[in-house]
Scaffold this motif. Structure first.
Motif, PDB file in Angstrom:
ATOM      1  N   GLU A 113       0.788  -1.581  -0.027  1.00  0.00           N
ATOM      2  CA  GLU A 113       0.025   0.179  -0.505  1.00  0.00           C
ATOM      3  C   GLU A 113       1.212   1.283  -0.346  1.00  0.00           C
ATOM      4  OE1 GLU A 113      -2.229  -0.900   3.595  1.00  0.00           O
ATOM      5  OE2 GLU A 113      -3.752  -1.394   2.513  1.00  0.00           O
ATOM      6  N   GLU A 114       1.897   1.246   0.418  1.00  0.00           N
ATOM      7  CA  GLU A 114       2.878   2.585   1.117  1.00  0.00           C
ATOM      8  C   GLU A 114       3.727   2.571  -0.313  1.00  0.00           C
ATOM      9  OE1 GLU A 114       4.566   5.465   2.921  1.00  0.00           O
ATOM     10  OE2 GLU A 114       2.754   3.968   3.567  1.00  0.00           O
ATOM     11  N   LEU A 115       4.207   1.712  -1.173  1.00  0.00           N
ATOM     12  CA  LEU A 115       4.903   2.082  -2.716  1.00  0.00           C
ATOM     13  C   LEU A 115       3.978   2.457  -3.162  1.00  0.00           C
ATOM     14  CD1 LEU A 115       6.717  -1.561  -2.477  1.00  0.00           C
ATOM     15  CD2 LEU A 115       7.562   1.245  -1.872  1.00  0.00           C
ATOM     16  N   LYS A 116       2.240   1.758  -3.720  1.00  0.00           N
ATOM     17  CA  LYS A 116       1.410   2.148  -4.230  1.00  0.00           C
ATOM     18  C   LYS A 116       1.298   3.735  -4.194  1.00  0.00           C
ATOM     19  CE  LYS A 116       1.071  -1.632  -6.784  1.00  0.00           C
ATOM     20  NZ  LYS A 116       1.240  -1.336  -8.740  1.00  0.00           N
ATOM     21  N   SER A 117       1.308   4.124  -3.027  1.00  0.00           N
ATOM     22  CA  SER A 117       0.084   5.080  -2.255  1.00  0.00           C
ATOM     23  C   SER A 117       1.299   6.479  -3.421  1.00  0.00           C
ATOM     24  CB  SER A 117       0.569   5.395  -0.976  1.00  0.00           C
ATOM     25  OG  SER A 117       1.212   5.851  -0.792  1.00  0.00           O
ATOM     26  N   PHE A 118       2.593   6.282  -3.172  1.00  0.00           N
ATOM     27  CA  PHE A 118       3.702   7.760  -3.041  1.00  0.00           C
ATOM     28  C   PHE A 118       4.382   7.146  -4.757  1.00  0.00           C
ATOM     29  CE2 PHE A 118       6.507   5.186  -1.219  1.00  0.00           C
ATOM     30  CZ  PHE A 118       8.032   5.267  -1.748  1.00  0.00           C
ATOM     31  N   ARG A 119       3.817   6.504  -5.514  1.00  0.00           N
ATOM     32  CA  ARG A 119       4.974   5.346  -6.247  1.00  0.00           C
ATOM     33  C   ARG A 119       4.153   5.522  -7.690  1.00  0.00           C
ATOM     34  NH1 ARG A 119      11.162   3.956  -6.786  1.00  0.00           N
ATOM     35  NH2 ARG A 119      10.389   3.790  -8.747  1.00  0.00           N
ATOM     36  N   ASP A 120       3.334   4.195  -7.431  1.00  0.00           N
ATOM     37  CA  ASP A 120       2.466   3.409  -7.697  1.00  0.00           C
ATOM     38  C   ASP A 120       3.003   2.633  -8.441  1.00  0.00           C
ATOM     39  OD1 ASP A 120       0.408   2.537  -8.620  1.00  0.00           O
ATOM     40  OD2 ASP A 120       0.509   2.952 -11.086  1.00  0.00           O
ATOM     41  N   LEU A 121       4.418   1.944  -7.489  1.00  0.00           N
ATOM     42  CA  LEU A 121       5.276   0.996  -8.446  1.00  0.00           C
ATOM     43  C   LEU A 121       5.176  -0.678  -8.201  1.00  0.00           C
ATOM     44  CD1 LEU A 121       8.161   0.531  -8.547  1.00  0.00           C
ATOM     45  CD2 LEU A 121       8.540  -0.022  -5.654  1.00  0.00           C
ATOM     46  N   PRO A 122       5.234  -1.527  -9.006  1.00  0.00           N
ATOM     47  CA  PRO A 122       5.037  -2.503 -10.140  1.00  0.00           C
ATOM     48  C   PRO A 122       5.534  -3.345  -8.820  1.00  0.00           C
ATOM     49  CG  PRO A 122       5.005  -1.819 -11.551  1.00  0.00           C
ATOM     50  CD  PRO A 122       5.779  -0.612 -10.559  1.00  0.00           C
ATOM     51  N   VAL A 123       4.422  -4.466  -8.127  1.00  0.00           N
ATOM     52  CA  VAL A 123       4.380  -4.921  -7.137  1.00  0.00           C
ATOM     53  C   VAL A 123       3.990  -6.528  -7.329  1.00  0.00           C
ATOM     54  CG1 VAL A 123       3.834  -5.505  -4.019  1.00  0.00           C
ATOM     55  CG2 VAL A 123       4.300  -3.142  -4.927  1.00  0.00           C
ATOM     56  N   LEU A 124       5.431  -8.030  -6.787  1.00  0.00           N
ATOM     57  CA  LEU A 124       5.147  -8.730  -6.745  1.00  0.00           C
ATOM     58  C   LEU A 124       4.863  -9.476  -5.040  1.00  0.00           C
ATOM     59  CD1 LEU A 124       5.873 -11.458  -9.217  1.00  0.00           C
ATOM     60  CD2 LEU A 124       6.020 -11.881  -6.705  1.00  0.00           C
ATOM     61  N   LEU A 125       3.826 -10.362  -4.911  1.00  0.00           N
ATOM     62  CA  LEU A 125       4.112 -10.159  -3.676  1.00  0.00           C
ATOM     63  C   LEU A 125       4.374 -12.040  -3.711  1.00  0.00           C
ATOM     64  CD1 LEU A 125       0.544  -8.813  -2.004  1.00  0.00           C
ATOM     65  CD2 LEU A 125       3.294  -8.530  -1.371  1.00  0.00           C
ATOM     66  N   LEU A 126       4.942 -12.250  -2.547  1.00  0.00           N
ATOM     67  CA  LEU A 126       6.526 -13.317  -2.482  1.00  0.00           C
ATOM     68  C   LEU A 126       5.855 -13.866  -1.247  1.00  0.00           C
ATOM     69  CD1 LEU A 126       7.539 -15.982  -4.487  1.00  0.00           C
ATOM     70  CD2 LEU A 126       9.878 -14.596  -3.578  1.00  0.00           C
ATOM     71  N   THR A 127       4.828 -14.920  -1.189  1.00  0.00           N
ATOM     72  CA  THR A 127       4.884 -15.236   0.327  1.00  0.00           C
ATOM     73  C   THR A 127       4.306 -16.912   0.245  1.00  0.00           C
ATOM     74  OG1 THR A 127       2.757 -15.439   2.326  1.00  0.00           O
ATOM     75  CG2 THR A 127       2.109 -15.033  -0.338  1.00  0.00           C
ATOM     76  N   ALA A 128       4.146 -17.478   1.714  1.00  0.00           N
ATOM     77  CA  ALA A 128       3.797 -18.858   1.504  1.00  0.00           C
ATOM     78  C   ALA A 128       2.611 -18.754   1.716  1.00  0.00           C
ATOM     79  CB  ALA A 128       4.336 -19.152   2.938  1.00  0.00           C
ATOM     80  N   ARG A 129       1.847 -17.730   2.278  1.00  0.00           N
ATOM     81  CA  ARG A 129       0.126 -17.855   2.827  1.00  0.00           C
ATOM     82  C   ARG A 129      -0.548 -17.397   1.692  1.00  0.00           C
ATOM     83  NH1 ARG A 129       0.285 -13.147   7.471  1.00  0.00           N
ATOM     84  NH2 ARG A 129      -2.059 -13.546   6.997  1.00  0.00           N
ATOM     85  N   GLY A 130      -1.347 -18.662   1.019  1.00  0.00           N
ATOM     86  CA  GLY A 130      -1.285 -19.332   0.008  1.00  0.00           C
ATOM     87  C   GLY A 130      -2.863 -18.694  -0.058  1.00  0.00           C
ATOM     88  N   SER A 131      -3.641 -19.023   0.937  1.00  0.00           N
ATOM     89  CA  SER A 131      -5.000 -18.644   1.532  1.00  0.00           C
ATOM     90  C   SER A 131      -5.640 -17.948   0.300  1.00  0.00           C
ATOM     91  CB  SER A 131      -6.139 -18.632   2.765  1.00  0.00           C
ATOM     92  OG  SER A 131      -5.301 -17.625   3.152  1.00  0.00           O
ATOM     93  N   LEU A 132      -7.109 -18.147  -0.088  1.00  0.00           N
ATOM     94  CA  LEU A 132      -7.813 -17.322  -0.759  1.00  0.00           C
ATOM     95  C   LEU A 132      -7.991 -15.209  -0.928  1.00  0.00           C
ATOM     96  CD1 LEU A 132      -9.613 -16.676  -3.614  1.00  0.00           C
ATOM     97  CD2 LEU A 132     -11.438 -17.897  -2.074  1.00  0.00           C
ATOM     98  N   GLU A 133      -8.273 -15.882   0.956  1.00  0.00           N
ATOM     99  CA  GLU A 133      -8.642 -14.487   1.740  1.00  0.00           C
ATOM    100  C   GLU A 133      -7.194 -13.465   1.528  1.00  0.00           C
ATOM    101  OE1 GLU A 133      -8.849 -17.608   2.650  1.00  0.00           O
ATOM    102  OE2 GLU A 133     -11.295 -17.098   3.364  1.00  0.00           O
ATOM    103  N   ASP A 134      -6.699 -14.583   1.961  1.00  0.00           N
ATOM    104  CA  ASP A 134      -4.637 -13.849   2.079  1.00  0.00           C
ATOM    105  C   ASP A 134      -4.473 -12.858  -0.172  1.00  0.00           C
ATOM    106  OD1 ASP A 134      -3.427 -14.142   4.001  1.00  0.00           O
ATOM    107  OD2 ASP A 134      -2.440 -16.060   3.886  1.00  0.00           O
ATOM    108  N   LYS A 135      -4.665 -13.768  -0.246  1.00  0.00           N
ATOM    109  CA  LYS A 135      -4.459 -13.318  -1.528  1.00  0.00           C
ATOM    110  C   LYS A 135      -5.624 -12.057  -2.236  1.00  0.00           C
ATOM    111  CE  LYS A 135      -3.475 -17.777  -3.929  1.00  0.00           C
ATOM    112  NZ  LYS A 135      -3.411 -19.010  -5.084  1.00  0.00           N
ATOM    113  N   GLU A 136      -6.520 -12.486  -1.751  1.00  0.00           N
ATOM    114  CA  GLU A 136      -7.688 -11.123  -2.408  1.00  0.00           C
ATOM    115  C   GLU A 136      -6.731  -9.578  -0.939  1.00  0.00           C
ATOM    116  OE1 GLU A 136     -12.898  -9.675  -0.557  1.00  0.00           O
ATOM    117  OE2 GLU A 136     -11.463 -11.752   0.037  1.00  0.00           O
ATOM    118  N   ARG A 137      -6.457  -9.936   0.243  1.00  0.00           N
ATOM    119  CA  ARG A 137      -5.400  -8.760   0.777  1.00  0.00           C
ATOM    120  C   ARG A 137      -5.266  -8.337   0.094  1.00  0.00           C
ATOM    121  NH1 ARG A 137      -3.263  -8.765   7.124  1.00  0.00           N
ATOM    122  NH2 ARG A 137      -3.375  -7.020   7.137  1.00  0.00           N
ATOM    123  N   GLY A 138      -3.932  -9.687  -0.120  1.00  0.00           N
ATOM    124  CA  GLY A 138      -2.716  -9.203  -1.545  1.00  0.00           C
ATOM    125  C   GLY A 138      -2.927  -8.203  -2.442  1.00  0.00           C
TER     126      GLY A 138
END
Length: 218
Positions: free
Chosen positions: A59-84
């Motif tokens: 959210e911080e990166l998007k708010s001031f630069r709209d920097l493309p972001v790829l999330l890399l994580t062990a949390r693969g639930s649908l809820e986590d993906k939605e939050r991402g």
């Protein structure tokens, strides 16, 4: 950005071998401080980090630069993906992951932002353009078949570094390649023959029992 040094090093090596320049940060604060000095084209962010987590950092990166972001994580639930995605991430890769898939996703994001890998790798007098798939030397241009270009681009991404045969086969022909590894030898020979028409200042060297490297002839 990942607090796991092993994951950071794995991602760095894969990206550098694909021709990207990589900056590393162990946590969100270090990453944000880095943004004051650098202008990256994309951020790969782990969700689980000490202090500010990956969702908040996105959210911080998007708010001031709209920097493309790829999330890399062990949390693969649908809820986590939605939050991402609601935090603004452009893609979401779950650990464990195939390094080649990560590269595909990085390339896809950069294409969407008009920042596709059009980088030019220079080795001696050779300029290898990943965007146009052309090899330039002085005022001459060489167009290679795709497999040959991919091999040359990988070798050129790290001059004087030996790439193992198995690694090159996996990167260019894929993990499920079942053909004869003599295919690699044939393609290397063809590249050598083509390079000889351009310059005698760069050559592909065979390291017996290991693989190949690209180096300048001095």
């Amino acid at each position: 950005m990942d607090d796991d040094k092993g994951i950071r090093d794995l991602v760095r090596i894969q990206l550098e071998e694909a021709g990207y320049q990589v900056l590393q940060a162990a946590d969100a604060m270090e990453a944000l401080a880095m943004m004051d000095e650098e202008a990256p084209d994309l951020a790969i962010v782990d969700v689980m980090m000490p202090g500010m987590d990956g969702f908040a950092l996105t959210e911080e990166l998007k708010s001031f630069r709209d920097l493309p972001v790829l999330l890399l994580t062990a949390r693969g639930s649908l809820e986590d993906k939605e939050r991402g995605f609601r935090a603004g991430s452009d893609d979401y890769v779950v650990k464990p992951f195939e390094p080649k898939e990560l590269l595909f996703r990085v390339e896809a994001i950069l294409r969407r932002y008009g920042k596709e890998a059009g980088s030019v790798v220079t080795v001696g007098p050779l300029q290898i353009d990943r965007g146009s798939y052309e090899v330039h030397c002085a005022n001459r241009t060489l167009l290679l078949p795709l497999k040959e270009f991919e091999l040359l681009a990988i070798l050129a991404s790290r001059p004087n570094v030996v790439f193992e045969r198995e690694f090159l086969l996996e990167r260019v022909w894929g993990l499920d390649y079942e053909g004869d590894d003599r295919t690699l030898s044939v393609h290397i020979k063809r590249i050598r023959d083509r390079l000889e028409t351009l310059t005698d200042q760069v050559e592909i060297v065979t390291v017996r029992g290991v693989g190949y490297k690209l180096e300048e002839v001095r």
